[in-house]
Design a protein around this motif. Sequence first.
Motif, PDB file in Angstrom:
ATOM      1  N   GLN A  32      36.713 -10.972  13.751  1.00  0.00           N
ATOM      2  CA  GLN A  32      35.208 -10.215  13.380  1.00  0.00           C
ATOM      3  C   GLN A  32      33.988 -11.131  14.166  1.00  0.00           C
ATOM      4  N   GLY A  33      34.348 -12.412  14.819  1.00  0.00           N
ATOM      5  CA  GLY A  33      33.291 -12.931  15.500  1.00  0.00           C
ATOM      6  C   GLY A  33      32.419 -13.944  14.675  1.00  0.00           C
ATOM      7  N   TYR A  34      33.089 -14.295  13.813  1.00  0.00           N
ATOM      8  CA  TYR A  34      32.550 -15.506  12.993  1.00  0.00           C
ATOM      9  C   TYR A  34      33.728 -15.831  11.479  1.00  0.00           C
ATOM     10  N   ILE A  35      33.347 -16.765  11.063  1.00  0.00           N
ATOM     11  CA  ILE A  35      33.898 -17.380   9.968  1.00  0.00           C
ATOM     12  C   ILE A  35      33.174 -18.484   9.279  1.00  0.00           C
ATOM     13  N   VAL A  36      33.168 -18.384   7.862  1.00  0.00           N
ATOM     14  CA  VAL A  36      32.416 -19.209   7.027  1.00  0.00           C
ATOM     15  C   VAL A  36      33.633 -20.402   6.655  1.00  0.00           C
ATOM     16  N   LEU A  37      33.172 -21.791   6.922  1.00  0.00           N
ATOM     17  CA  LEU A  37      34.148 -22.657   6.339  1.00  0.00           C
ATOM     18  C   LEU A  37      33.348 -23.679   5.434  1.00  0.00           C
ATOM     19  N   GLU A  38      33.726 -23.470   4.142  1.00  0.00           N
ATOM     20  CA  GLU A  38      33.260 -24.239   3.304  1.00  0.00           C
ATOM     21  C   GLU A  38      33.654 -25.416   2.988  1.00  0.00           C
ATOM     22  N   ASN A  39      32.942 -26.588   2.757  1.00  0.00           N
ATOM     23  CA  ASN A  39      33.353 -27.879   2.229  1.00  0.00           C
ATOM     24  C   ASN A  39      34.055 -28.659   3.707  1.00  0.00           C
ATOM     25  N   PHE A  40      33.318 -28.477   4.874  1.00  0.00           N
ATOM     26  CA  PHE A  40      33.966 -28.812   5.998  1.00  0.00           C
ATOM     27  C   PHE A  40      33.728 -30.354   6.085  1.00  0.00           C
ATOM     28  N   PHE A  41      32.212 -30.635   6.040  1.00  0.00           N
ATOM     29  CA  PHE A  41      31.791 -31.928   6.127  1.00  0.00           C
ATOM     30  C   PHE A  41      31.553 -32.557   4.756  1.00  0.00           C
ATOM     31  N   THR A  42      31.749 -34.077   4.847  1.00  0.00           N
ATOM     32  CA  THR A  42      31.573 -34.582   3.484  1.00  0.00           C
ATOM     33  C   THR A  42      29.929 -35.162   3.660  1.00  0.00           C
ATOM     34  N   ARG A  43      29.601 -35.477   2.221  1.00  0.00           N
ATOM     35  CA  ARG A  43      27.772 -35.543   2.017  1.00  0.00           C
ATOM     36  C   ARG A  43      27.963 -37.163   2.935  1.00  0.00           C
ATOM     37  N   GLU A  44      28.781 -37.881   3.263  1.00  0.00           N
ATOM     38  CA  GLU A  44      28.446 -39.191   3.729  1.00  0.00           C
ATOM     39  C   GLU A  44      28.174 -38.754   5.526  1.00  0.00           C
ATOM     40  N   GLU A  45      28.861 -37.465   5.761  1.00  0.00           N
ATOM     41  CA  GLU A  45      28.565 -37.308   7.203  1.00  0.00           C
ATOM     42  C   GLU A  45      27.289 -36.269   7.332  1.00  0.00           C
ATOM     43  N   LEU A  46      26.848 -35.747   6.432  1.00  0.00           N
ATOM     44  CA  LEU A  46      25.517 -35.111   6.193  1.00  0.00           C
ATOM     45  C   LEU A  46      24.358 -35.641   5.979  1.00  0.00           C
ATOM     46  N   ASP A  47      24.640 -36.512   4.651  1.00  0.00           N
ATOM     47  CA  ASP A  47      23.340 -37.133   4.292  1.00  0.00           C
ATOM     48  C   ASP A  47      22.346 -37.585   5.289  1.00  0.00           C
ATOM     49  N   PRO A  48      22.961 -38.455   6.326  1.00  0.00           N
ATOM     50  CA  PRO A  48      22.213 -39.122   7.119  1.00  0.00           C
ATOM     51  C   PRO A  48      21.342 -38.185   7.967  1.00  0.00           C
ATOM     52  N   CYS A  49      21.816 -36.973   8.203  1.00  0.00           N
ATOM     53  CA  CYS A  49      20.985 -35.996   8.936  1.00  0.00           C
ATOM     54  C   CYS A  49      19.322 -35.878   7.993  1.00  0.00           C
ATOM     55  N   ARG A  50      19.719 -35.655   6.654  1.00  0.00           N
ATOM     56  CA  ARG A  50      18.650 -35.529   5.798  1.00  0.00           C
ATOM     57  C   ARG A  50      17.653 -36.640   5.926  1.00  0.00           C
ATOM     58  N   TRP A 107      26.636 -22.903  12.493  1.00  0.00           N
ATOM     59  CA  TRP A 107      25.213 -23.108  11.886  1.00  0.00           C
ATOM     60  C   TRP A 107      25.427 -24.037  10.501  1.00  0.00           C
ATOM     61  N   ILE A 108      24.749 -24.877  10.390  1.00  0.00           N
ATOM     62  CA  ILE A 108      25.108 -25.957   9.472  1.00  0.00           C
ATOM     63  C   ILE A 108      23.588 -26.132   8.520  1.00  0.00           C
ATOM     64  N   PRO A 109      23.557 -25.612   7.300  1.00  0.00           N
ATOM     65  CA  PRO A 109      22.572 -25.994   6.444  1.00  0.00           C
ATOM     66  C   PRO A 109      22.666 -27.246   5.648  1.00  0.00           C
ATOM     67  N   LEU A 110      21.420 -27.831   5.697  1.00  0.00           N
ATOM     68  CA  LEU A 110      21.459 -28.950   4.881  1.00  0.00           C
ATOM     69  C   LEU A 110      21.029 -29.139   3.640  1.00  0.00           C
ATOM     70  N   LEU A 111      21.241 -28.020   3.015  1.00  0.00           N
ATOM     71  CA  LEU A 111      21.565 -27.880   1.231  1.00  0.00           C
ATOM     72  C   LEU A 111      22.122 -26.686   1.279  1.00  0.00           C
ATOM     73  N   ASP A 112      22.195 -26.365   0.120  1.00  0.00           N
ATOM     74  CA  ASP A 112      23.000 -24.769  -0.291  1.00  0.00           C
ATOM     75  C   ASP A 112      22.316 -23.776   0.073  1.00  0.00           C
ATOM     76  N   ALA A 113      22.748 -23.221   1.092  1.00  0.00           N
ATOM     77  CA  ALA A 113      21.996 -21.957   1.646  1.00  0.00           C
ATOM     78  C   ALA A 113      22.402 -20.762   1.032  1.00  0.00           C
ATOM     79  N   ASN A 114      21.470 -19.661   0.357  1.00  0.00           N
ATOM     80  CA  ASN A 114      21.743 -18.602  -0.188  1.00  0.00           C
ATOM     81  C   ASN A 114      20.672 -17.659   0.179  1.00  0.00           C
ATOM     82  N   PRO A 134      26.224 -16.830   2.429  1.00  0.00           N
ATOM     83  CA  PRO A 134      25.671 -17.890   1.758  1.00  0.00           C
ATOM     84  C   PRO A 134      26.826 -19.247   2.284  1.00  0.00           C
ATOM     85  N   VAL A 135      26.193 -20.274   2.373  1.00  0.00           N
ATOM     86  CA  VAL A 135      27.117 -21.358   2.739  1.00  0.00           C
ATOM     87  C   VAL A 135      26.530 -22.773   1.823  1.00  0.00           C
ATOM     88  N   PRO A 136      27.354 -23.311   1.106  1.00  0.00           N
ATOM     89  CA  PRO A 136      27.146 -24.622   0.439  1.00  0.00           C
ATOM     90  C   PRO A 136      27.007 -25.700   1.158  1.00  0.00           C
TER      91      PRO A 136
END
Length: 371
Positions: A52-70, A190-197, A251-253
């Motif tokens: 289909q040309g894409y896939i949504v992967l939920e819960n791939f990164f941990t908060r410990e990995e993404l929170d530093p981006c914030r 594409w990596i959202p830094l909050l719950d994207a909807n 939507p991506v959490p």
Amino acid sequence: MTSKAQSVDDILVTREPTPVDHPTLFTTVPLQNATKKTGQLSQAQLEKFFDQGYIVLENFFTREELDPCRDEIKMLVENMAQKLYNAGKIKKLYEEYGLFQRLTMIEKEWPGATIMLHKIGSMPKAFQDVWSNQRMLNVVEQIIGPDIAGNPVWNLRTKAPNNDPTVVPWHQDSAYFDDESFSNLIPSAWIPLLDANENNGCMQMVKNAHKAGLIATHQCCAGPTWYVMLDEDEMEKTLKVNLEKDAEICPVPYGGLILFHNLTPHRSLINVSNDVRWSLDLRWQHPDKAWGLWGIKKGVVMRSAKDSNLNIDWDTFNALNRTVESQKYTERKKHVDEFDATITGPWMRKWELVHQNVHTDKMKEELSKTR
């Protein structure tokens, strides 16, 4: 590497849909190693990505990995606020507002703040760590093989509420690249830094469009932006899709991502929430393939089949601001004002100019001075 990168002077602005040389690269799961690495996709997930040309992967990164981006973004906003305040462009620092509201307040007083932040050149370490995350690279390896480089086109998306310049229209990523890269498979996350909807402007993807093996005819530029756009009728006709059936709001959490590639049409929706929808988009490719950025900047090698102890050369990569260099390259100038809230680039001369705004006007004005 193939031949010399395409020059902006070689661009023909009226184009037919362009076929890629090896369309099966975008539709066929490569031969996989028998031993799976941490984080890698299942066979079913790989087949879905290529089908289909894409896939949504939920819960791939941990908060410990993404929170530093914030945390890094908070510092970027703080630095920009101080710069604008010291230059007399804003009267308040808006320090009482948090990560998801402060940029909105600054933008209200000085329209262009979202663009100024979008133009950052040096990639913060927390972003580097996500881009070169070993589990992420293990997934990319399943798609393009063990030799992996970061493509030079990456973005911090500053999608403020009801902010037209940050609404990205339908497009294929290859529409921004030079022709030398058209046959490269360039997966993106594409990596959202909050719950994207849908309310705060998540992504909408079009399945099956990549199977045509074409870069459709785009136009420039959408609304008040520097973005190229793909007309829906053109997409359906050329890429053989039915948007009623094939377009999907995704939507991506927080902690998830959308993995797609450079032939998949997509867009972001308008943000009608009260919060800035921060996100990163990161890309990878084979390091021996054309980088796609008109010879302006190279990518950064992240993994080598021949050197398991490879050290990523972030210093060299960060030494060149891709957005500013693209603007200098396109406008034929040596310097760009640090408060310049316009963006120009070679892609703007690649496609027919059907709508003018401050960004296209800036490009034409600067080019006229050099002729």
